[in-house]
Design a protein around this motif. Sequence first.
Motif, mmCIF file in Angstrom:
data_model
loop_
_atom_site.group_PDB
_atom_site.id
_atom_site.type_symbol
_atom_site.label_atom_id
_atom_site.label_comp_id
_atom_site.label_asym_id
_atom_site.label_seq_id
_atom_site.Cartn_x
_atom_site.Cartn_y
_atom_site.Cartn_z
ATOM 1 N N ASN A 99 0.815 -1.225 0.000
ATOM 2 C CA ASN A 99 0.000 0.000 0.000
ATOM 3 C C ASN A 99 0.844 1.268 0.000
ATOM 4 N N ARG A 100 2.059 1.144 -0.509
ATOM 5 C CA ARG A 100 2.994 2.284 -0.538
ATOM 6 C C ARG A 100 3.032 2.996 0.813
ATOM 7 N N THR A 101 3.061 2.209 1.867
ATOM 8 C CA THR A 101 3.040 2.738 3.223
ATOM 9 C C THR A 101 4.266 2.258 3.984
ATOM 10 N N ILE A 137 10.057 3.069 -9.722
ATOM 11 C CA ILE A 137 8.894 2.643 -8.944
ATOM 12 C C ILE A 137 7.870 3.755 -8.803
ATOM 13 N N ASN A 138 8.145 4.910 -9.348
ATOM 14 C CA ASN A 138 7.190 6.014 -9.250
ATOM 15 C C ASN A 138 6.218 6.032 -10.417
ATOM 16 N N ASP A 139 6.453 5.176 -11.416
ATOM 17 C CA ASP A 139 5.638 5.195 -12.618
ATOM 18 C C ASP A 139 4.341 4.406 -12.468
ATOM 19 N N LEU A 140 4.232 3.632 -11.376
ATOM 20 C CA LEU A 140 3.041 2.824 -11.170
ATOM 21 C C LEU A 140 2.189 3.382 -10.042
ATOM 22 N N ASN A 141 0.885 3.325 -10.210
ATOM 23 C CA ASN A 141 -0.010 3.691 -9.129
ATOM 24 C C ASN A 141 -0.163 2.506 -8.186
ATOM 25 N N THR A 142 -0.590 2.795 -6.965
ATOM 26 C CA THR A 142 -0.733 1.738 -5.970
ATOM 27 C C THR A 142 -1.662 0.634 -6.457
ATOM 28 N N ASP A 143 -2.756 0.998 -7.126
ATOM 29 C CA ASP A 143 -3.729 -0.016 -7.512
ATOM 30 C C ASP A 143 -3.236 -0.904 -8.650
ATOM 31 N N GLN A 144 -2.058 -0.619 -9.198
ATOM 32 C CA GLN A 144 -1.511 -1.480 -10.237
ATOM 33 C C GLN A 144 -0.637 -2.593 -9.658
ATOM 34 N N PHE A 145 -0.389 -2.535 -8.346
ATOM 35 C CA PHE A 145 0.319 -3.627 -7.704
ATOM 36 C C PHE A 145 -0.563 -4.868 -7.688
ATOM 37 N N VAL A 146 0.044 -6.032 -7.836
ATOM 38 C CA VAL A 146 -0.667 -7.284 -7.628
ATOM 39 C C VAL A 146 -0.547 -7.629 -6.152
ATOM 40 N N THR A 148 18.007 11.404 -1.644
ATOM 41 C CA THR A 148 17.117 12.363 -0.977
ATOM 42 C C THR A 148 16.649 13.522 -1.839
ATOM 43 N N ARG A 149 17.345 13.820 -2.922
ATOM 44 C CA ARG A 149 17.011 15.032 -3.674
ATOM 45 C C ARG A 149 16.570 14.709 -5.097
ATOM 46 N N PRO A 150 15.363 15.145 -5.495
ATOM 47 C CA PRO A 150 14.818 14.809 -6.810
ATOM 48 C C PRO A 150 15.729 15.203 -7.959
ATOM 49 N N GLU A 151 16.392 16.342 -7.846
ATOM 50 C CA GLU A 151 17.217 16.811 -8.971
ATOM 51 C C GLU A 151 18.440 15.938 -9.208
ATOM 52 N N PHE A 152 18.834 15.152 -8.189
ATOM 53 C CA PHE A 152 19.979 14.252 -8.343
ATOM 54 C C PHE A 152 19.548 12.805 -8.573
ATOM 55 N N LEU A 154 10.222 11.158 -2.491
ATOM 56 C CA LEU A 154 10.835 10.831 -3.776
ATOM 57 C C LEU A 154 10.265 9.538 -4.349
ATOM 58 N N ARG A 155 9.924 8.610 -3.477
ATOM 59 C CA ARG A 155 9.456 7.290 -3.905
ATOM 60 C C ARG A 155 7.941 7.138 -3.830
ATOM 61 N N SER A 156 7.223 8.217 -3.552
ATOM 62 C CA SER A 156 5.752 8.201 -3.500
ATOM 63 C C SER A 156 5.224 7.224 -2.457
ATOM 64 N N TYR A 157 5.865 7.180 -1.311
ATOM 65 C CA TYR A 157 5.401 6.368 -0.193
ATOM 66 C C TYR A 157 4.809 7.282 0.876
ATOM 67 N N SER A 158 3.811 6.775 1.573
ATOM 68 C CA SER A 158 3.245 7.472 2.720
ATOM 69 C C SER A 158 4.025 7.056 3.965
ATOM 70 N N LEU A 159 4.553 8.045 4.702
ATOM 71 C CA LEU A 159 5.371 7.767 5.876
ATOM 72 C C LEU A 159 4.571 8.011 7.155
ATOM 73 N N HIS A 160 4.670 7.058 8.086
ATOM 74 C CA HIS A 160 3.993 7.174 9.372
ATOM 75 C C HIS A 160 4.990 6.893 10.487
#
Length: 424
Positions: free
Chosen positions: A299-301, A407-416, A397-401, A324-330
């Motif tokens: 769940n990208r969590t 792994i950012n090209d897929l949405n969560t619901d595309q995971f099996v 840590t930095r997007p420009e580098f 950077l990796r489109s994960y939700s951090l808790h």
Amino acid sequence: MKFLQQMRCSSLVSIRNSSKSILAIETSFDNTAAAVIADGKILSNEIFDQVKYHNMTGGTDPRFAKSLHMRHLPKTVNKCLEHVNANFIGAVAVTTMPGREICLQVGLNYAKELCHAFNLPLIPVHHMRAHAVVARMCSDSIRYPFLTLLISGGHCLLAVAKSVDEFYLLGESIDIAPGHFLDCVANELGLAQMGEFKSKSGGAAIDQLALIGDPDKFSVNYKGIRISSKAPLNFSFSGVLAATKTAIWDFKSACSSQQRFEEWLPHIAAAAMRIVSRHLMHKLTRCMIFLHENSLNVNRTLVVSGGCASSKVLISDITKLCHLRSYSLHVPPPSLCIDNAVMIGYTAQERLNHGFEPIHCKNFDSILVDGFAKIGHDVTTKIRISKHITSNYNRLTRPEFSTANEINDLNTDQFVTNDFGCLL
């Protein structure tokens, strides 16, 4: 014990189907804690922090910790019950694994005594699982399965939590934990003898100093951290600790005065934190890519917990990585990251909700402590990662580098939603 005397149960009711509260006890190492939890809410929470006592003796001694538990656990439990109606205690939860066995045994023995005296069932709880699960008490958005990084003075591991009682261990430290690394660095710097740090752990002192330091000003000469390709998500801090100690000794010898050395403490602390942060983020990145490559849904969590999760420096860097990796951090609040009984009580409640049957007095002989229990199914040697993943701090840590966007090209619901049992 006057509040314990209120705990009278003429007949045992089902804790799962009642409004009864859970009294939780935690004594896995150097915190003596008790809490009362009901319906996911904290009714009472008490911690006897042993840090300042261990700082006086130059380090944490399990035998000393045991004696402090024996002395302070009854008082901690009694103080905890001052804030609640003890008549509504329906079960006792206690940490039974992992940890220092002589410390765990103190908590288990006391929990059994309470249960025998007041006809209550017992719920054993896994300490490391509790660190991860308690995050769900703080956020309704965390759903199983999720990825968790647990970092403390005694543990460092990456795992997937599929449910409250089902975890998959992806990587762990093969030697020492990051908190141990930071404690050793703090000891080399003599921080425990400085007034403002006497009541703080070594890791907390290093983190505080690092906030005002520049990691680029102090160099540690090491050739990276090598881990066997057979377990690519494992961690190691012993080699870099030796290199850090050598760098500190060399610098101290070259300093013209003690004042000059103390002026550089923030920079040394920042460099130590950068070493830990870089290693953790490198493994996290490799782990995220492994999960993506194998279509394993988390769940990208990401849940980060344990004593080191209180570090502002580490969480700042991990936040950048998750963005950077489109994960939700808790991250639980600091009071729930350190060893505490709230997490034990909440996890016990989740176990009950998941179908666990509490253990009654006649079966207490089956409950044993286990100081080295794994968090779950060990799949560390089943991990295979096909790509080289950078360990460069800026690229992590930095997007420009960053050069790794796969792994950012897929949405969560595309995971099996694969069954993680395929890794066994």
